[in-house]
Enzyme design. Structure first.
Site, PDB file in Angstrom:
ATOM      1  N   HIS A   1       2.475   8.024 -34.624  1.00 30.28           N
ATOM      2  CA  HIS A   1       1.427   7.272 -35.440  1.00 30.28           C
ATOM      3  C   HIS A   1       0.270   7.992 -35.657  1.00 30.28           C
ATOM      4  O   HIS A   1      -0.348   7.959 -36.331  1.00 30.28           O
ATOM      5  CB  HIS A   1       1.472   5.803 -35.065  1.00 30.28           C
ATOM      6  N   ASP A   2      -0.157   8.562 -34.351  1.00 34.69           N
ATOM      7  CA  ASP A   2      -1.476   9.332 -34.384  1.00 34.69           C
ATOM      8  C   ASP A   2      -1.437  10.590 -35.145  1.00 34.69           C
ATOM      9  O   ASP A   2      -2.539  11.212 -35.079  1.00 34.69           O
ATOM     10  CB  ASP A   2      -1.756   9.620 -32.885  1.00 34.69           C
TER      11      ASP A   2
ATOM     12  N   SER B   1      -3.479   3.193 -40.792  1.00 31.77           N
ATOM     13  CA  SER B   1      -2.650   2.242 -39.877  1.00 31.77           C
ATOM     14  C   SER B   1      -3.200   0.685 -40.331  1.00 31.77           C
ATOM     15  O   SER B   1      -2.764   0.206 -41.295  1.00 31.77           O
ATOM     16  CB  SER B   1      -3.251   2.721 -38.435  1.00 31.77           C
TER      17      SER B   1
ATOM     18  N   ARG C   1      -4.490  -0.484 -23.356  1.00 30.26           N
ATOM     19  CA  ARG C   1      -4.537   0.764 -23.940  1.00 30.26           C
ATOM     20  C   ARG C   1      -3.392   1.953 -23.524  1.00 30.26           C
ATOM     21  O   ARG C   1      -3.264   2.693 -24.515  1.00 30.26           O
ATOM     22  CB  ARG C   1      -5.933   1.337 -23.437  1.00 30.26           C
TER      23      ARG C   1
ATOM     24  N   ASP D   1       6.744   8.243 -36.205  1.00 33.92           N
ATOM     25  CA  ASP D   1       5.957   7.009 -35.925  1.00 33.92           C
ATOM     26  C   ASP D   1       7.326   5.850 -35.553  1.00 33.92           C
ATOM     27  O   ASP D   1       7.911   5.275 -36.355  1.00 33.92           O
ATOM     28  CB  ASP D   1       5.343   6.754 -37.396  1.00 33.92           C
TER      29      ASP D   1
END
Length: 378
Positions: free
Chosen positions: A350-351, A145, A219, A317
């Protein structure tokens, strides 16, 4: 027990965009052992919020953020590799950051911290490796990342210091969508009255002067973009909360996905310094490989010299799209590296590199097994 170690940076430590840090340090952790030839070191650079605690160890048995990937017999095999994970300069997880005390004033830097770039993060990590650990050339540099961007900066600024590279879900420059999301995250923090122009109470109790709401929204925005719409649909659909779980206020949470995001935010808000978040977020937006290639990303990437590289991307992503991983692979290949490109279809977005451990282990472990490095201490 604490496995965290510290390396004192040269003082002054010059910053790319001006200014310098005095008496700064960087936190890091290690696993495995450096062999006699010092040719089996593998460095990991992290995303925005993780600490250097990537995996458990005898000194700290708590699970790390990449626990499933690092350890004896795992993809990043600590029986073979001397693994180092560095906490980014500017992060509050042990490294000098805006919450640290400025030796010139005896007070926290706050917004008086010099403008931070990912090149500064890379230079600090390089100082740990070369000066702190005595390693002139890494066997492999792994960047995840934001850490993948820092890794590109590391190789551009320190030619010849890396033999092989693993690029994980990253980009050579931030695209407008990613910049827009991070801009909204920063705006949420800055517009929270508790941020107080950066002068919030660093140790505020609940209800004190602290940007809780801003950090919570930041967040939530991040978590939404870290996963894919496919996964949100699969996990939550339109399932509503049970009546007793709903908030007794107008427009309160009604759906399970809202409660999930709130739980994530509550666990994060007081665990990361807001000013550090702002500095690292902006550094991610600023980074651009094209600066090294006369305005061309490809020409910038062609300045990187490594022998072999693995580039991994995920089709779902939206922050670091697959075409950006393809761009990195193309550039490194044009520079003369032997490049393997892996496109995964993980639904986690993305995670995925934190969640889809089997597929990432297969790709990264296979690549590392094909590298010719020391087998361990000797």
């Amino acid at each position: 027990m604490d496995a965290r170690r510290y390396h004192a940076l040269p003082s002054p430590f010059p910053m790319k965009r001006g200014g310098a840090l005095h008496g700064a340090r960087v936190a890091y952790e290690t696993w495995g052992a450096l062999n006699a030839a010092r040719d089996n070191a593998l460095l990991i650079l992290t995303g925005l919020s993780p600490s250097a605690h990537a995996a458990s160890s005898p000194d700290d048995p708590s699970p790390g953020w990449w626990e499933g990937m690092i350890g004896p017999g795992k993809a990043i095999d600590t029986n073979r590799w001397f693994v180092v994970c560095v906490n980014s300069l500017g992060s509050d997880k042990g490294s000098t950051c805006p919450a640290s005390v400025d030796p010139a004033t005896g007070r926290p830097y706050r917004l008086r911290f010099p403008e931070l770039s990912l090149e500064d993060v890379a230079d600090a990590a390089h100082a740990v490796v070369r000066d702190g650990l005595g390693v002139e050339r890494l066997a492999c540099l792994v960047g995840c990342s934001m850490g993948g961007m820092s890794a590109l900066a590391y190789m551009l600024r320190h030619p010849g210091s890396v033999r092989a590279h693993v690029s994980v879900d990253t980009a050579p420059q931030a695209q407008p969508f990613a910049i827009a999301i991070r801009s909204l995250q920063r705006e949420a923090i800055r517009l929270d009255p508790g941020w107080a122009g950066g002068d919030y109470d660093l140790h505020a109790a609940e209800g004190g002067t602290y940007p809780d709401a801003g950090m919570s929204i930041a967040r939530k925005l991040g978590v939404i973009t870290y996963r894919s719409a496919m996964e949100w649909n699969g996990r939550f659909a339109r399932i509503r909360l049970d009546p007793e779980q709903r908030e007794e206020q107008p427009f309160g949470f009604e759906f399970q996905v809202e409660s999930y995001l709130q739980g994530h935010a509550q666990r994060f808000v007081r665990t990361f310094d807001p000013n550090s978040y702002l500095y690292l977020s902006r550094a991610s937006d600023w980074f651009d490989v094209a600066e090294y290639g006369g305005g061309s990303v490809l020409e910038g990437l062609k300045r990187i010299r490594v022998e072999r590289a693995l580039v991994i991307g995920v089709s779902t992503d939206i922050l670091f799209p697959l075409e950006q991983q393809e761009q990195i692979a193309e550039g490194l290949r044009a520079a003369g590296a032997e490049v393997e490109f892996v496109a995964l279809d993980s639904p986690q977005g993305h995670d995925a590199f934190l969640v889809d451990i089997p597929n990432y282990s297969r790709a990264i472990g296979g690549f590392l097994n094909r590298l010719h490095a020391g087998s361990g201490p000797r």
